[in-house]
Design a protein around this motif. Sequence first.
Motif, short mmCIF file in Angstrom:
data_model
loop_
_atom_site.label_atom_id
_atom_site.label_comp_id
_atom_site.label_asym_id
_atom_site.label_seq_id
_atom_site.Cartn_x
_atom_site.Cartn_y
_atom_site.Cartn_z
N LEU A 298 0.83 -1.21 0.00
CA LEU A 298 0.00 0.00 0.00
C LEU A 298 0.87 1.26 0.00
O LEU A 298 0.51 2.26 -0.63
N PRO A 392 -11.77 0.66 -2.72
CA PRO A 392 -11.01 -0.13 -1.73
C PRO A 392 -11.07 -1.62 -2.04
O PRO A 392 -10.11 -2.35 -1.77
N ILE A 395 -8.43 -2.51 -4.62
CA ILE A 395 -7.10 -2.50 -4.01
C ILE A 395 -6.89 -3.73 -3.14
O ILE A 395 -5.81 -4.36 -3.17
N LEU A 396 -7.91 -4.11 -2.36
CA LEU A 396 -7.77 -5.29 -1.50
C LEU A 396 -7.63 -6.57 -2.32
O LEU A 396 -6.88 -7.47 -1.94
N GLN A 424 -12.53 -9.12 5.03
CA GLN A 424 -12.79 -7.72 4.65
C GLN A 424 -13.26 -7.64 3.20
O GLN A 424 -14.16 -6.85 2.86
N ILE A 425 -12.66 -8.44 2.34
CA ILE A 425 -13.05 -8.44 0.93
C ILE A 425 -14.49 -8.91 0.77
O ILE A 425 -15.30 -8.30 0.05
N TYR A 444 -8.64 4.57 2.29
CA TYR A 444 -9.56 3.65 2.95
C TYR A 444 -8.93 2.27 3.12
O TYR A 444 -9.08 1.62 4.15
N ALA A 445 -8.23 1.81 2.08
CA ALA A 445 -7.60 0.49 2.15
C ALA A 445 -6.53 0.44 3.24
O ALA A 445 -6.45 -0.54 3.99
#
Length: 968
Positions: A298, A392, A395-396, A424-425, A444-445
């Motif tokens: 990140l 987000p 990105i995740l 979370q995903i 946010y990520a």
Amino acid sequence: MSLNWFSDLFEICNNDPFRKKILFVDHYDQGDQWLNQLTKEYGPLLGVETETLRSLIVKCTKLGLVQRGLRLLNSKQTFWVVQNLMIEMAERLNMYIQADMVTPGIVRSFHHAIEELRGAGVCASKLSITVFEYEQKGLYITELLSLYEQWLEQNHFSDFAGLLDYLPETAETNNHLFICKDMEHLSSVEQEMLKRIAGDRLIILPQTGSFLSSLQNKAPITVQLFQATGTLAEIREAFRRICNKEDSFDQAEVIVSNYENYSLAIFTLSQALEIPCTFSQGLPVIYSKVGQAALVYLEWLGCNYDVECILNALRHDILSFHHFGDNVDQTDLISTLEQSGIGWGRQRYSMLEVSSNTVLRGVNGESIGILSRIFKGVFQKLPDSRQEKWTPLVILHSLMDFLQKYAVPSSEADSLVKTELTAQIKMLELVSPRTLSSESALRYAIDMVEGVRILVGGPTSGKLHISSLHDGGISGRKQTYMLGMSNENWTLQVRQDPVLLDMERRNIEGLLLSAERTECIIRERETRLEMLSGAVTLSYSNYDPAEEKEIIPAFMLLQVARIITNDSQMDLTGLVRVLGKPFGYMSSGTNEEHLLDGGDRWLGRFHAEGRLQDGLYSLSQSFPFTAKLKQAEMQIREELLSEYEGIISTDTFTVSYLNNPEVYLSVTQLEKYAECPKRFFYSHILKVKDRGIAEYNRAQWLDAASRGSLLHRIFYLYLKEMSIEFTYEDRPKHNEQRLQEITEQVIREYEVKVPPPTPPIFHKECDSLQRDVSIFYQMEQKSQGRPRFFELELAIDGQPMSVRLDNGIVIRMKGFVDRVDEIGPHLYKIYDYKTGSPTKYDENEYFSQGRQLQHALYAVAVEQWLRETGQDVEARVIESAYYFPTERGKGDEVSRIQNKTSELAELVGYLLTSMESGTFVTTTDSKRCSYCDYGAVCNNDSECTKAKWNLAPNSLRLEHIKEVERFG
């Protein structure tokens, strides 16, 4: 321990053993610890279960939700619902909270406000904007709450507060008994839920009292106090006391008031001392390898793909690329990436895809291929930074793919991090977050990843338990240590909610004021700490080394001191006397004290009768190299130059270049030896080199080496094309338009190989290159010779040349000559292109004390090459030139007539003889040290050598290198 509360609880549970009892707890670890204490103190219990109110409500409403086709959202998911709605409102209405203000912190505050309003049973239709301080704010919150309610209904979801609608008005006809400590910490909706579930079978068993009251009542507690000179010193002293007890680690609990600071220091120390610990609130994700890898990824995105982020992770084994090529070592991949010159910017990673990249010339081709495939795959998982497709969730997804391929898992915590990120995903997939700018989505990520906690756990057998001031004190262990009892850490500050202010809360039924909320927290803490028993140790750090300021102790520490000393009038001065002398990082050295580690043990050797002793003897006994250091210092102080200053025994390092067909030299190596023998020793004998990291300048497109290579390429292509059709009697016919075409072609090639940082920088450097080429064209128009050979390799049949000098010395040489011109029948002139400044090439210096040999040695070598290969058996190289066809070089040409071959042979003989005699002293010219890669190793060796240069004991050993100084 609060015996009355536990005895009352046991009595309630024991009086009706066959009836199911539900004991409400804040979290399951709390329930486990309560039941452990109950059974330990009073005996076994039947039919007792622990539940959180939330878990029980979810169980009771699960069937009803399924029948209605509804799904339950947790708090993390409703956060994203609020975030989506706030972005939608900003785009549609552009009111109160604008789009650029919808940051994680702002959303968190409004999400908390929505949860509080829902928990108080407030709906949008009954929320009047008149209760708010500003009408615009009232309109915004009312609209947000209304949209939130509509979204839940339209998408068939419910949040926790909405579960009240699916509970029956009256309790079910079961015979369960429900026990709750208090209800003041519950919201209005939660209290109503509890009443509907429990009905008249609910027992409120309040807990009263405090730690101070238990001390006053002479509870079975022994108290000790101490202070320390820093957080780490305080923790080390606590560990010494724990280790000094006969009890096992699972009989001790450490309660810290500042959990973030203390828990990290405790974890680090416990790992070093191999003391097993559990942490009630876990540790940050960065304390796992996979967590570190996630944050590196990140950070890499946030720093515009700065290659140094990846490099640091590879160097510290956080990431691994080695399994993508069995024949390539991880260090080779790191070295290749260091030399790549990528710097930052997504487009510059295309440099790895260009096999002819001049920056990576000579680097392992397989390494380049592996890195190219790796980064190509990584970028395929990410949208282009110019596209508005970032969320987000995207990105995740890319992060998880990256972690699966390149992270280096090493513990159970790593698996937990992956599991949590996967959850979370899935959570985000359910609520579908809106697209954002890449910067916002990344923010946010990062927030989500940093929120992951690892190693969360309650008290466990055989392990020291670390808890916080918000949940500690209920383990029932014999030893309790409360650390960090400073006024700042212990005192709760009354802070208003940033969205729902107190003046607004007064007009909304069911909401607590900030002071009431703080009072609830204090009461809960006091009643929880009343459960402490056995040996209790209280401490605080009286000094903050980072801030360089003294720290005030908590008022409670003073109150405890007053009680145990029976001095109700004690002030802070008296407290300092009770606390005693502050403990430092090291052991105090007393015989009774437990020594934690090597630091404490060494202090014991150096410390006697309150004073530090000379520890040199102890050091030399344990570390033999200290004796060698002393020996080196003594020899350096003597007049005679020694091995420590570069006089090397030839038995240790055999150097043989004279008439040796097995080894070869480059002209650059000979010049380097003449410039500084010790530098030559480090680089060519020991082969100690810097890591070759390419420095990337954001304000520069090409570095000096790449720029020189580009110009060499232009000159080569142009002259080769212009010279191909002419005999030696003719001069090439120059074509400026064709030169410009070649220049544009080569610049385009390099633009692909090395993407420029920005268009303005690219255009600026292109203009500069065009000016250099223009100077080259003007110089070539004046040239009298005909270019014959370009990039001429000094080799015969693929092997380095054996060059014979006038005195019979034969050396094997390796190198390339930029250009050889024929200036007359059998007469030749060689050119060496220089893109720098001609300042150091003095017209009055021919050899410059051995530092300029290239022109002469290349002349001898080229002449022999022309004859031995049959190109021209009568060839004579009569002139050499350092050629400066650039703006910086001012179009100069520094020529040397080649008529000193005997002096050249003599000079080379002195240099080689000096090498083979093992003379590798530092140069006496300290100016040459200012740009040396080995300056940190040499320190001030130049001055030491200069002081001994003309001393009689050193004359024999230095005679050959001194002779070199004659050749100006």
